[in-house]
Structures are given as structure tokens and as C-alpha cells.
Scaffold this motif. Structure first.
Motif, PDB file in Angstrom:
ATOM      1  N   ALA A 188     109.898  52.162  89.699  1.00 29.90           N
ATOM      2  CA  ALA A 188     109.222  53.464  89.651  1.00 29.90           C
ATOM      3  C   ALA A 188     109.681  54.303  88.467  1.00 29.90           C
ATOM      4  O   ALA A 188     108.993  55.223  88.047  1.00 29.90           O
ATOM      5  N   GLU A 189     110.845  53.992  87.914  1.00 28.35           N
ATOM      6  CA  GLU A 189     111.416  54.779  86.818  1.00 28.35           C
ATOM      7  C   GLU A 189     111.550  53.919  85.577  1.00 28.35           C
ATOM      8  O   GLU A 189     112.602  53.360  85.308  1.00 28.35           O
ATOM      9  N   GLY A 190     110.464  53.768  84.837  1.00 26.86           N
ATOM     10  CA  GLY A 190     110.557  53.086  83.562  1.00 26.86           C
ATOM     11  C   GLY A 190     109.855  51.762  83.456  1.00 26.86           C
ATOM     12  O   GLY A 190     109.727  51.229  82.368  1.00 26.86           O
ATOM     13  N   GLY A 191     109.415  51.174  84.557  1.00 24.97           N
ATOM     14  CA  GLY A 191     108.831  49.848  84.521  1.00 24.97           C
ATOM     15  C   GLY A 191     107.596  49.731  83.627  1.00 24.97           C
ATOM     16  O   GLY A 191     106.890  50.703  83.393  1.00 24.97           O
ATOM     17  N   LEU A 192     107.369  48.514  83.131  1.00 22.04           N
ATOM     18  CA  LEU A 192     106.220  48.234  82.277  1.00 22.04           C
ATOM     19  C   LEU A 192     105.384  47.140  82.920  1.00 22.04           C
ATOM     20  O   LEU A 192     105.900  46.045  83.215  1.00 22.04           O
ATOM     21  N   ALA A 193     104.108  47.423  83.160  1.00 18.14           N
ATOM     22  CA  ALA A 193     103.199  46.454  83.772  1.00 18.14           C
ATOM     23  C   ALA A 193     103.244  45.143  83.007  1.00 18.14           C
ATOM     24  O   ALA A 193     103.166  45.120  81.778  1.00 18.14           O
ATOM     25  N   GLY A 194     103.431  44.046  83.751  1.00 14.75           N
ATOM     26  CA  GLY A 194     103.476  42.722  83.149  1.00 14.75           C
ATOM     27  C   GLY A 194     104.875  42.163  82.989  1.00 14.75           C
ATOM     28  O   GLY A 194     105.041  40.975  82.715  1.00 14.75           O
ATOM     29  N   ILE A 195     105.902  42.998  83.133  1.00 15.90           N
ATOM     30  CA  ILE A 195     107.270  42.481  83.098  1.00 15.90           C
ATOM     31  C   ILE A 195     107.644  42.136  84.539  1.00 15.90           C
ATOM     32  O   ILE A 195     107.811  43.006  85.381  1.00 15.90           O
ATOM     33  N   THR A 196     107.721  40.837  84.776  1.00 17.32           N
ATOM     34  CA  THR A 196     107.917  40.302  86.114  1.00 17.32           C
ATOM     35  C   THR A 196     109.349  39.808  86.308  1.00 17.32           C
ATOM     36  O   THR A 196     110.153  39.796  85.360  1.00 17.32           O
ATOM     37  N   GLU A 197     109.626  39.346  87.498  1.00 18.75           N
ATOM     38  CA  GLU A 197     110.926  38.728  87.782  1.00 18.75           C
ATOM     39  C   GLU A 197     111.149  37.534  86.857  1.00 18.75           C
ATOM     40  O   GLU A 197     112.249  37.335  86.342  1.00 18.75           O
ATOM     41  N   GLU A 198     110.106  36.756  86.618  1.00 21.20           N
ATOM     42  CA  GLU A 198     110.221  35.598  85.735  1.00 21.20           C
ATOM     43  C   GLU A 198     110.562  36.031  84.303  1.00 21.20           C
ATOM     44  O   GLU A 198     111.349  35.379  83.617  1.00 21.20           O
ATOM     45  N   THR A 199     109.963  37.128  83.859  1.00 21.90           N
ATOM     46  CA  THR A 199     110.261  37.658  82.527  1.00 21.90           C
ATOM     47  C   THR A 199     111.730  38.031  82.427  1.00 21.90           C
ATOM     48  O   THR A 199     112.409  37.678  81.458  1.00 21.90           O
ATOM     49  N   LEU A 200     112.218  38.735  83.431  1.00 20.92           N
ATOM     50  CA  LEU A 200     113.613  39.170  83.413  1.00 20.92           C
ATOM     51  C   LEU A 200     114.577  37.991  83.557  1.00 20.92           C
ATOM     52  O   LEU A 200     115.647  37.981  82.946  1.00 20.92           O
TER      53      LEU A 200
END
Length: 173
Positions: free
Chosen positions: A106-118
Motif C-alpha cells: 500500500a505504501e510505494g508498490g508498483l503494479a507488475g512487481i510480483t513475488e517472482e520479480t522480487l
């Protein structure tokens, strides 16, 4: 307020380190960290953010990139690590392993950055440190509980950092 990254970097220098890298991959810009380390040439601050909170202008020796498209996130991390290879050697990497870039934060997230991305980001960072024989210490940062990101999922995201660090330390890839 204390900035643990800056305190740790200065402590490492006073304990004999010649060069410290602060790798800041928290969602928000690292303006506070930058303001505390920008004048110390033995500390390199490398920052990729996805949210403009705490925006700053870096010095020539430090780097900052704002990523606003999730498709650019992992390429930006890879490119940063490649640039750091050519920027000298480091006695220590202090890694700000923020989970708030996650799309459900909720604070800073970017649509499309998923668990797999991280998960891939963590693999890239720890593999890079290992390949360059750079000791790494990390802080679990960012990621905020919300209706879309309940505590259990946030903890699972932070476990990505811990598990990847452990795997890389024991010789995994």
C-alpha cells in the motif's frame, strides 16, 4: 530517527573497511541516506526506487534511478550491478532489501512487481555479492501490511531475502 545504513557504513569505515556499498532497493528514494553519506568518498550509495517519496539528486559518485515501469525493474537492477562492477571494489555491501516495491504494498508498490520479480532481484543481488567476494549485510525493509498484502504474505516476501542469502552463503545458486 536513526539511519542504520549510514551508521553501519560509517562504523565499517572506522573499523577498517576501505569502501562500503549501500545498495538501496527499497521502493522509496533514499534521500535521507544520500544526505548522510554523499560527502564520504569511501561510501557508494546505489539506489533504485519505484516511488518518488524522498526524491533527491545524486552526486556523480552515487547513483539513483527512478523506475516507473515494472518491466524495467529487473533490467535496472542488472544494469546497476554491472555498473558497480566497474566502479571499484567494496569491502562490504549493506543491502536495503525493501519489499515495498511489491505491487500489493500500500505504501510505494508498483503494479507488475510480483513475488517472482522480487525473488529474482534477491537472487541477482546475492549472486553478485558472492561472485565478487563482497560480504553482505541486509536489512529487511519496506513492505506494509494492507488488505491486499496481509502480514503472512509480507513475511513470505521478507523470507525471500533470508532464504536467498542463506542459499548463496552455503554455495547455492
Amino acid at each position: 530517527t536513526f539511519n542504520g545504513l549510514a551508521l553501519a557504513a560509517y562504523h565499517a569505515l572506522s573499523s577498517g573497511a576501505n569502501s562500503v556499498l549501500i545498495l538501496d532497493l527499497d521502493a522509496h528514494c533514499g534521500g535521507g541516506t544520500h544526505s548522510l553519506v554523499a560527502q564520504e568518498p569511501r561510501i557508494r550509495h546505489a539506489d533504485i526506487a519505484v516511488n518518488s517519496f524522498d526524491y533527491y539528486t545524486p552526486t556523480a559518485e552515487n547513483s539513483f534511478e527512478m523506475v516507473t515501469d515494472a518491466a524495467r525493474y529487473l533490467p535496472a537492477v542488472r544494469e546497476l550491478l554491472e555498473r558497480l562492477e566497474n566502479g571499484g571494489s567494496y569491502d562490504l555491501c549493506l543491502y536495503n532489501a525493501g519489499m515495498d516495491p511489491h505491487e500489493d504494498s500500500a505504501e510505494g508498490g508498483l503494479a507488475g512487481i510480483t513475488e517472482e520479480t522480487l525473488a529474482e532481484r534477491e537472487r541477482l543481488v546475492f549472486a553478485w555479492c558472492r561472485a565478487h567476494s563482497i560480504p553482505v549485510a541486509f536489512v529487511l525493509a519496506g513492505g506494509y501490511v494492507s488488505p491486499r498484502l496481509p502480514q503472512e504474505r509480507l513475511v513470505a516476501l521478507h523470507r525471500l531475502t533470508v532464504e536467498t542469502a542463506t542459499t548463496m552463503a552455503t554455495g547455492g545458486s
